[in-house]
Design a protein around this motif. Sequence first.
Motif, PDB file in Angstrom:
ATOM      1  N   ASP A   6       0.804  -1.225   0.000  1.00  0.00           N
ATOM      2  CA  ASP A   6       0.000   0.000   0.000  1.00  0.00           C
ATOM      3  C   ASP A   6       0.834   1.271   0.000  1.00  0.00           C
ATOM      4  O   ASP A   6       0.394   2.308  -0.494  1.00  0.00           O
ATOM      5  CB  ASP A   6      -0.940   0.018   1.212  1.00  0.00           C
ATOM      6  CG  ASP A   6      -2.026  -1.041   1.132  1.00  0.00           C
ATOM      7  OD1 ASP A   6      -2.364  -1.448   0.007  1.00  0.00           O
ATOM      8  OD2 ASP A   6      -2.529  -1.458   2.194  1.00  0.00           O
ATOM      9  N   ARG A   7       2.050   1.221   0.571  1.00  0.00           N
ATOM     10  CA  ARG A   7       2.879   2.419   0.671  1.00  0.00           C
ATOM     11  C   ARG A   7       4.338   2.099   0.335  1.00  0.00           C
ATOM     12  O   ARG A   7       5.227   2.192   1.189  1.00  0.00           O
ATOM     13  CB  ARG A   7       2.785   3.033   2.074  1.00  0.00           C
ATOM     14  CG  ARG A   7       1.409   3.584   2.400  1.00  0.00           C
ATOM     15  CD  ARG A   7       1.420   4.326   3.726  1.00  0.00           C
ATOM     16  NE  ARG A   7       2.324   5.469   3.711  1.00  0.00           N
ATOM     17  CZ  ARG A   7       2.038   6.649   3.172  1.00  0.00           C
ATOM     18  NH1 ARG A   7       0.873   6.835   2.568  1.00  0.00           N
ATOM     19  NH2 ARG A   7       2.896   7.646   3.218  1.00  0.00           N
TER      20      ARG A   7
ATOM     21  N   LEU B 245       0.229   2.920 -10.711  1.00  0.00           N
ATOM     22  CA  LEU B 245      -1.143   2.421 -10.582  1.00  0.00           C
ATOM     23  C   LEU B 245      -1.133   0.904 -10.642  1.00  0.00           C
ATOM     24  O   LEU B 245      -0.619   0.308 -11.599  1.00  0.00           O
ATOM     25  CB  LEU B 245      -2.026   2.976 -11.705  1.00  0.00           C
ATOM     26  CG  LEU B 245      -2.362   4.471 -11.661  1.00  0.00           C
ATOM     27  CD1 LEU B 245      -2.985   4.904 -12.978  1.00  0.00           C
ATOM     28  CD2 LEU B 245      -3.302   4.778 -10.493  1.00  0.00           C
ATOM     29  N   ARG B 246      -1.690   0.260  -9.601  1.00  0.00           N
ATOM     30  CA  ARG B 246      -1.848  -1.188  -9.638  1.00  0.00           C
ATOM     31  C   ARG B 246      -2.768  -1.569 -10.797  1.00  0.00           C
ATOM     32  O   ARG B 246      -3.627  -0.773 -11.213  1.00  0.00           O
ATOM     33  CB  ARG B 246      -2.440  -1.691  -8.317  1.00  0.00           C
ATOM     34  CG  ARG B 246      -1.573  -1.429  -7.088  1.00  0.00           C
ATOM     35  CD  ARG B 246      -0.403  -2.352  -7.013  1.00  0.00           C
ATOM     36  NE  ARG B 246       0.422  -2.108  -5.815  1.00  0.00           N
ATOM     37  CZ  ARG B 246       1.647  -2.564  -5.669  1.00  0.00           C
ATOM     38  NH1 ARG B 246       2.193  -3.297  -6.631  1.00  0.00           N
ATOM     39  NH2 ARG B 246       2.338  -2.309  -4.578  1.00  0.00           N
TER      40      ARG B 246
ATOM     41  N   ALA C  51      -6.337  -0.719 -10.431  1.00  0.00           N
ATOM     42  CA  ALA C  51      -6.684   0.685 -10.189  1.00  0.00           C
ATOM     43  C   ALA C  51      -6.955   1.424 -11.492  1.00  0.00           C
ATOM     44  O   ALA C  51      -6.878   2.648 -11.552  1.00  0.00           O
ATOM     45  CB  ALA C  51      -5.566   1.381  -9.412  1.00  0.00           C
TER      46      ALA C  51
ATOM     47  N   ASP D 254      -7.805   5.259 -10.968  1.00  0.00           N
ATOM     48  CA  ASP D 254      -8.326   5.490  -9.622  1.00  0.00           C
ATOM     49  C   ASP D 254      -7.224   6.171  -8.819  1.00  0.00           C
ATOM     50  O   ASP D 254      -6.376   5.504  -8.212  1.00  0.00           O
ATOM     51  CB  ASP D 254      -8.740   4.163  -8.984  1.00  0.00           C
ATOM     52  CG  ASP D 254      -9.252   4.325  -7.562  1.00  0.00           C
ATOM     53  OD1 ASP D 254      -9.340   5.477  -7.083  1.00  0.00           O
ATOM     54  OD2 ASP D 254      -9.543   3.302  -6.919  1.00  0.00           O
TER      55      ASP D 254
ATOM     56  N   ALA E 242      -7.280   7.720  -6.069  1.00  0.00           N
ATOM     57  CA  ALA E 242      -7.305   7.490  -4.618  1.00  0.00           C
ATOM     58  C   ALA E 242      -6.370   6.357  -4.238  1.00  0.00           C
ATOM     59  O   ALA E 242      -5.929   6.256  -3.093  1.00  0.00           O
ATOM     60  CB  ALA E 242      -8.725   7.181  -4.154  1.00  0.00           C
ATOM     61  N   HIS E 243      -6.075   5.479  -5.206  1.00  0.00           N
ATOM     62  CA  HIS E 243      -5.146   4.368  -4.984  1.00  0.00           C
ATOM     63  C   HIS E 243      -3.894   4.525  -5.842  1.00  0.00           C
ATOM     64  O   HIS E 243      -3.214   3.547  -6.149  1.00  0.00           O
ATOM     65  CB  HIS E 243      -5.836   3.038  -5.276  1.00  0.00           C
ATOM     66  CG  HIS E 243      -6.941   2.723  -4.311  1.00  0.00           C
ATOM     67  ND1 HIS E 243      -8.257   3.052  -4.551  1.00  0.00           N
ATOM     68  CD2 HIS E 243      -6.914   2.143  -3.094  1.00  0.00           C
ATOM     69  CE1 HIS E 243      -8.994   2.673  -3.535  1.00  0.00           C
ATOM     70  NE2 HIS E 243      -8.211   2.120  -2.635  1.00  0.00           N
TER      71      HIS E 243
ATOM     72  N   HIS F 127      -0.018   6.063  -6.661  1.00  0.00           N
ATOM     73  CA  HIS F 127       1.238   6.262  -5.923  1.00  0.00           C
ATOM     74  C   HIS F 127       2.105   7.222  -6.732  1.00  0.00           C
ATOM     75  O   HIS F 127       2.413   6.962  -7.898  1.00  0.00           O
ATOM     76  CB  HIS F 127       1.964   4.931  -5.723  1.00  0.00           C
ATOM     77  CG  HIS F 127       1.128   3.887  -5.054  1.00  0.00           C
ATOM     78  ND1 HIS F 127       1.155   3.663  -3.698  1.00  0.00           N
ATOM     79  CD2 HIS F 127       0.227   3.003  -5.567  1.00  0.00           C
ATOM     80  CE1 HIS F 127       0.313   2.694  -3.394  1.00  0.00           C
ATOM     81  NE2 HIS F 127      -0.261   2.274  -4.507  1.00  0.00           N
TER      82      HIS F 127
ATOM     83  N   THR G   8      -8.862  13.414  -6.073  1.00  0.00           N
ATOM     84  CA  THR G   8      -9.593  12.676  -7.098  1.00  0.00           C
ATOM     85  C   THR G   8     -10.330  13.627  -8.012  1.00  0.00           C
ATOM     86  O   THR G   8     -10.469  14.807  -7.699  1.00  0.00           O
ATOM     87  CB  THR G   8     -10.578  11.694  -6.460  1.00  0.00           C
ATOM     88  OG1 THR G   8     -11.477  12.440  -5.621  1.00  0.00           O
ATOM     89  CG2 THR G   8      -9.866  10.656  -5.629  1.00  0.00           C
TER      90      THR G   8
END
Length: 357
Positions: free
Chosen positions: A223-224, A275-276, A279, A337, A339-340, A342, A357
């Motif tokens: 996540d980080r 971005l994953r 996402a 997305d 919000a997700h 990095h 966003t």
Amino acid sequence: MATVTLRDVTKSFGAVDVIKGVSVDIADGEFVILVGPSGCGKSTLLRMIAGLEEVTSGDVAIENRRINHVPPKDRDIAMVFQNYALYPHMTVAENMGFALRLAKVSRAEIRRQVEAAAEPLGLMPYLERYPKELSGGQRQRVATGRAIVRNPKVFLFDEPLSNLDAALRVKMRSEIRDLQQRLGVTSIYVTHDQIEAMTMADKIVVLRDGLVEQIGAPLELYDRPANTFVATFIGSPAMNMFKGDGAKGQLRIFDDFAVPLPAGVAGEAGMTLGLRPDALTVSDTQRAGAFAARVTSLEATGSETMLFVERSGKPITIVTKERIGATSGDAIWLTPDLAHGHFFGADGLRAEGEART
């Protein structure tokens, strides 16, 4: 059980520096995984803890006792090797009890301890068999059982599942993790497989070129991620990385498409948005906040679809639970997305801020 501490540990082979100053604190009963690409130094670091490689500088300690020059047999550790290292002329029971026999333990006590270790590993029916009569998974259990019988303070695992097929690796990683939790023994595990690291570890140490890139719980790293290397190494499929120039509160990742920078993050040239694959939302029609791409291939597994697309020569991977009807060559629209998302600076380090966003 025991704590393990590494302080500014280095290892050099002649003029080649393999470990370049590693510091890690491992708590009592913790399951820690050293992960990184081939050649990053993870197995060398494990062998230094085991005493199989000398420490060039720095300190290795177990229970606050410096062990740099303590022989391996006196470190109270047990190691499970990649090739299992079983004696082919000994039965399963003899392999598991060999260290106890060297320690002059009575036959009855050896048998008791071997059976106590064999029971939870499902090895009781195989105690009189020889290694050549066992499957790869059974041999791995024997090697683990041999370590358990020694009742060590620390378990060391050097890529113990790499010789198994994919399905058996999934099964065995669950068994090793469950066993470690039952025993509560401090364990250090080396792998190059970041899926193993994510599913098994209490804490992951990510290594690259003999240096620590980040230490943390699996989801913390996911996540980080601290930098672009960790971001792309942790997670499968890998994170998509969009490089561009940041200015006036925006990061331009394509000539005709920009995203807002997180509040408090100054724009600069050479920034990156990560971005994953999950996402990015797929649409077959143009939408606000979306950019166009072209499908190159698609893999549908039933539970999810993996879509491979291309934009301006850049490959992008999307994972979605939606059923996608697109085929190679089709034009689609992708909505990130944020919000997700990095954001990373030009130096590759995470850019802190509050996502907009």
